[in-house]
Design a protein around this motif. Structure first.
Motif, PDB file in Angstrom:
ATOM      1  N   TRP A 201       0.492  -1.207   0.092  1.00 43.45           N
ATOM      2  CA  TRP A 201      -0.164  -0.656   0.332  1.00 43.45           C
ATOM      3  C   TRP A 201       0.597   1.142  -0.272  1.00 43.45           C
ATOM      4  CZ3 TRP A 201       0.640  -3.209   4.672  1.00 43.45           C
ATOM      5  CH2 TRP A 201       0.906  -1.424   5.511  1.00 43.45           C
ATOM      6  N   TYR A 202       0.507   2.354  -0.074  1.00 41.20           N
ATOM      7  CA  TYR A 202       0.671   3.964  -0.394  1.00 41.20           C
ATOM      8  C   TYR A 202       0.859   4.579   0.544  1.00 41.20           C
ATOM      9  CZ  TYR A 202       3.020   7.535  -1.989  1.00 41.20           C
ATOM     10  OH  TYR A 202       3.511   8.343  -2.527  1.00 41.20           O
ATOM     11  N   ASP A 203       2.463   5.040   1.795  1.00 39.81           N
ATOM     12  CA  ASP A 203       1.691   6.042   2.980  1.00 39.81           C
ATOM     13  C   ASP A 203       2.249   7.054   1.950  1.00 39.81           C
ATOM     14  OD1 ASP A 203       2.000   5.245   5.842  1.00 39.81           O
ATOM     15  OD2 ASP A 203       3.033   6.924   4.822  1.00 39.81           O
ATOM     16  N   ARG A 204       1.340   8.074   3.130  1.00 40.01           N
ATOM     17  CA  ARG A 204       1.780   9.319   2.221  1.00 40.01           C
ATOM     18  C   ARG A 204       3.185   9.899   2.272  1.00 40.01           C
ATOM     19  NH1 ARG A 204      -2.699  13.760   3.399  1.00 40.01           N
ATOM     20  NH2 ARG A 204      -3.406  11.285   3.489  1.00 40.01           N
ATOM     21  N   TYR A 205       4.046   9.677   3.460  1.00 38.15           N
ATOM     22  CA  TYR A 205       5.354   9.998   4.041  1.00 38.15           C
ATOM     23  C   TYR A 205       6.301   9.182   3.706  1.00 38.15           C
ATOM     24  CZ  TYR A 205       2.015  12.445   7.251  1.00 38.15           C
ATOM     25  OH  TYR A 205       1.058  13.927   6.953  1.00 38.15           O
ATOM     26  N   GLY A 207       6.089   6.065   1.641  1.00 36.30           N
ATOM     27  CA  GLY A 207       6.369   5.905   0.052  1.00 36.30           C
ATOM     28  C   GLY A 207       5.453   4.278   0.253  1.00 36.30           C
ATOM     29  N   SER A 266       5.985   3.951  -6.593  1.00 32.57           N
ATOM     30  CA  SER A 266       4.598   3.921  -7.003  1.00 32.57           C
ATOM     31  C   SER A 266       4.197   2.051  -6.664  1.00 32.57           C
ATOM     32  CB  SER A 266       3.802   3.628  -8.372  1.00 32.57           C
ATOM     33  OG  SER A 266       4.045   3.461  -8.881  1.00 32.57           O
ATOM     34  N   SER A 314      -4.894  14.223 -10.217  1.00 26.93           N
ATOM     35  CA  SER A 314      -3.675  13.812  -9.427  1.00 26.93           C
ATOM     36  C   SER A 314      -4.672  12.812  -8.633  1.00 26.93           C
ATOM     37  CB  SER A 314      -3.359  15.534  -9.050  1.00 26.93           C
ATOM     38  OG  SER A 314      -4.483  16.079  -7.644  1.00 26.93           O
ATOM     39  N   LYS A 318      -3.055   9.099  -6.908  1.00 22.57           N
ATOM     40  CA  LYS A 318      -3.096   8.712  -5.842  1.00 22.57           C
ATOM     41  C   LYS A 318      -4.018   7.796  -5.698  1.00 22.57           C
ATOM     42  CE  LYS A 318      -2.597  13.822  -3.931  1.00 22.57           C
ATOM     43  NZ  LYS A 318      -3.493  14.670  -3.901  1.00 22.57           N
ATOM     44  N   ASN A 322      -2.582   3.557  -4.418  1.00 21.51           N
ATOM     45  CA  ASN A 322      -2.790   1.859  -3.448  1.00 21.51           C
ATOM     46  C   ASN A 322      -4.079   1.332  -4.106  1.00 21.51           C
ATOM     47  OD1 ASN A 322      -2.330   1.945  -0.612  1.00 21.51           O
ATOM     48  ND2 ASN A 322      -3.405   3.744  -0.825  1.00 21.51           N
ATOM     49  N   GLU A 360     -12.822  10.640  -1.022  1.00 27.77           N
ATOM     50  CA  GLU A 360     -11.259  11.206   0.105  1.00 27.77           C
ATOM     51  C   GLU A 360     -10.843  12.492  -0.696  1.00 27.77           C
ATOM     52  OE1 GLU A 360      -8.670   7.230  -0.120  1.00 27.77           O
ATOM     53  OE2 GLU A 360     -10.566   6.470   0.428  1.00 27.77           O
ATOM     54  N   TYR A 361     -11.132  12.783  -2.754  1.00 25.29           N
ATOM     55  CA  TYR A 361     -11.152  13.953  -3.321  1.00 25.29           C
ATOM     56  C   TYR A 361     -11.572  14.706  -3.206  1.00 25.29           C
ATOM     57  CZ  TYR A 361      -7.164  10.245  -3.109  1.00 25.29           C
ATOM     58  OH  TYR A 361      -5.988   9.881  -2.755  1.00 25.29           O
TER      59      TYR A 361
END
Ligand code: GTP
Length: 615
Positions: A201-205, A207, A266, A314, A318, A322, A360-361
């Motif tokens: 999974w992708y963690d904002r801080y 990666g 990614s 964008s 994002k 994930n 979420e967006y």
């Protein structure tokens, strides 16, 4: 250095049979999370998962369980719980030696239970049968036990009876995991590092966080590794185990399940099912044979207003970070402008994705025909200059088999030799009183019955081979409503079959609206054309002129409806009186118009496509 104290397992169950509740209880019993922790269902993290109560993204946790004086490391590998995500289930199972097959003692064996069972069975995993919710007053463990014997050949005495909710007997599940599931196989700590990547999974801080099952060797921070499938190399920045949040450790070793953070940019780089290994190692054997997930349902996604294109881009970037099973390709449409064509594993997957996009967006989007799935063709050599799959020239494919994922690119029938459509093997479990109506529904959807079997004395399991096209949109809803919610359904892919398919054009005042065109079986063209025309007639607001709605196959109109003309003057009521009131009404009308899309000079409300296409 000994793997005999490690157990890697998964819980598989039909939706709502209590998988997340049992996982929480196991975490509590082993002290991994606090008792009665407010964060109910720790493993379901996404907002959309909480709302819908379904697991979409698998999560994993390591539990420490002391049994007869020995601390065992139990790695619970969570799996999603819906038909669309069987790809994720299958990759999670590749990291396990056993599964808990959880069945609701009230609802009994359901279609997804069957599908999941055979998935685990075909992978030679140890299967622990567990009956859940025995605290319910209408639980019927005897008859559910019979079902499990009839279908899976489990002896009733081997089936654990628990309540994940009250905690009753849950300890016995932990004991059985230790006693009956074997430790990881074919692991060798003395060999160089090798591991299976089975989730990310992708963690904002930080990666990409990749979840791995280590097969050979040891891995430490600072080590250099390579990925077999992508050929890329990385340096390990951090690693550890999941409890279920990340706990950093100096190393993890053969047999263990844990996470690694390296400089993957990614989650498309973190290929699920890929083998990671010590950099420089030659002829590395793959842990599991690698298979890319295949999107089956496609839809165009467009911003409401072209000025929102960058924001939507964008948001999509994002979200796909994930969820690497969503495919994204640019596309443009005369009516809707610049947008994207997204490929999903199934319809629920698409709904969940769209919901996340909005939640979420806050992106407002127009979604086109969701029913479109890949269709395979063989094409004659003669004509080459057509657009397929968004590509300019068919020559690139050697003019053989082509996959079309957008009806807009459906080629001219005169150049097609054969049509193929994807098939699925569908399993339905239902109380026998609904057998008749379900049979009619299945036949209407071009289903061919391949099996029928009694589950117990009041329920049956029916299996049909269906064209995916026929079940992709609303089959599940239709099945639920005609069985008052009692029938369950699951499917697996089953190759392609030659078929008689045509493109159905929808025209408004003689102009083709590609966004509404679909690909249907010849026998359905007239009926489906009529349906769409009627629905458009209901949805399209009256205009200053008459609107002709037509459905056509080739050059031939198969259905037609009209929307009568109307002169709509919102200020007519005002008798030319109060000017400010007049201005206000005109302004409101202008705002209303902004929410419209103009197609063939006709103003369409933005939800037209969705309304029309929901059968
Ligand atoms: P997915 O994540 O969608 O696959 O669902 P799930 O299998 O994880 O189901 P979940 O754990 O969310 O439980 C579904 C519902 O059943 C919830 O309302 C739980 O509270 C309830 N439930 C779970 N276990 C038990 C049980 O042992 N007894 C009773 N009475 N209810 C239970």
């Amino acid at each position: 250095t000994d793997v005999s104290w490690i157990r890697n397992f998964s819980i598989i169950a039909h939706i709502d049979h209590g998988k997340s509740t049992l996982a929480d209880r196991l975490l509590e019993l082993t002290g991994t999370i606090g008792k009665g922790s407010h964060e109910a269902q720790m493993l379901d993290r996404l907002q959309v998962e909480r709302e819908r109560g379904i697991t979409v993204k698998a999560q994993t946790a390591t539990l420490v369980y002391n049994y007869q004086g020995i601390d065992y490391l139990l790695n619970l590998i969570d799996t999603p719980g819906h038909v669309d995500f069987s790809f994720e289930v299958s990759r999670s199972l590749a990291a396990c030696q056993g599964v808990i097959l959880l069945v609701d003692a009230n609802q009994g064996v359901q279609a997804q239970t069957v599908a999941n069972f055979f998935l685990a069975f075909s992978k030679n995993l140890t299967i622990l049968p567990v009956m859940n919710k025995i605290d319910l007053k209408n639980a019927d463990p005897e008859s559910v036990g019979t079902q499990m014997k009839n279908i899976f050949e489990f002896e009733p005495k081997d089936i654990l009876r628990i309540s994940a909710k009250t905690g009753l007997n849950v300890e016995s599940v932990l004991q059985s995991i230790v006693e009956r599931i074997p430790p990881p196989k074919h692991c060798d700590i003395t060999k160089p590092f090798r591991a299976l990547l089975f989730d990310s999974w992708y963690d904002r801080y930080r990666g990409v966080i990749a979840v791995i099952a280590v097969i050979d060797g040891v891995i430490r921070s600072g080590d250099s590794i390579s990925a077999k499938h992508t050929g890329k190399s990385y340096e390990i920045k951090d690693l550890g185990i999941l409890r279920p949040n990340e706990v950093s450790l100096p190393c993890i070793q053969a047999g263990q399940v844990g996470y690694v953070v390296c400089n993957m940019r990614s989650s498309t780089e973190a290929k699920i099912g890929d083998t990671l290994f010590k950099k420089g190692l030659a002829n590395v054997e793959e842990v599991a044979s690698f298979r890319q997930s295949k999107p089956m349902v496609f839809a165009g996604v467009y911003p409401m207003d072209q000025s929102e294109t960058p924001a939507l881009r964008s948001a999509l970037e994002k979200l796909t970070l994930n969820d690497s099973s969503v495919t994204v390709a640019k596309e443009s449409s005369a009516a809707l402008g610049q947008g994207w064509r997204l490929g999903f594993l199934g319809l629920l997957h698409m709904e969940v994705f769209n919901q996340r996009l909005e939640q979420e967006y806050g992106a407002e989007v127009i979604v086109t025909v969701p029913s479109v799935i890949s269709i395979l063709f063989k094409i004659c050599w003669s004509l080459t200059n057509i657009r397929l799959h968004g590509e300019k020239n068919i020559k690139k494919y050697g003019a053989t088999d082509i996959i079309v994922n957008n009806p807009a690119f459906f080629p001219d029938p005169s150049i097609i030799e054969q049509y193929f459509e994807p098939m699925v093997l569908g399993t339905i479990i239902t109380p026998d009183i609904y057998m008749g109506p379900i049979m009619s529904l299945a036949l209407d959807r071009r289903g061919i019955q391949v099996d029928s079997k009694n589950v117990d004395n009041s329920r049956v399991m029916m299996q049909f081979r269906f064209p995916l096209n026929e079940i992709a949109v609303d089959f599940y809803d239709a099945l639920k409503s005609l069985s008052s919610g009692y029938a369950s359904f699951d499917y697996e892919e089953d190759g392609f079959e030659e078929s008689d398919i045509v493109k159905l054009h929808i025209m408004l005042n003689g102009e083709v609206v590609e966004e509404l065109s679909t690909v249907v079986h010849t026998s359905k063209a007239r009926k489906y054309g009529k349906e769409i025309c009627l629905r458009l007639q209901e949805t399209i607001p009256r205009q200053m002129f008459q609107v002709a709605i037509q459905a056509a196959v080739g050059g031939k109109v198969v259905a037609r409806e009209n929307v009568a003309a109307l002169r709509k003057d919102v200020t007519a009521k005002c008798y030319g009186g109060d000017i400010s009131r007049r201005m206000k009404l005109l302004k409101r009308q202008a705002e209303g118009k902004k929410r419209m899309k103009s197609i063939a000079n006709i103003e369409l409300p933005r939800d037209t496509f969705i309304k029309v296409l929901k059968r």
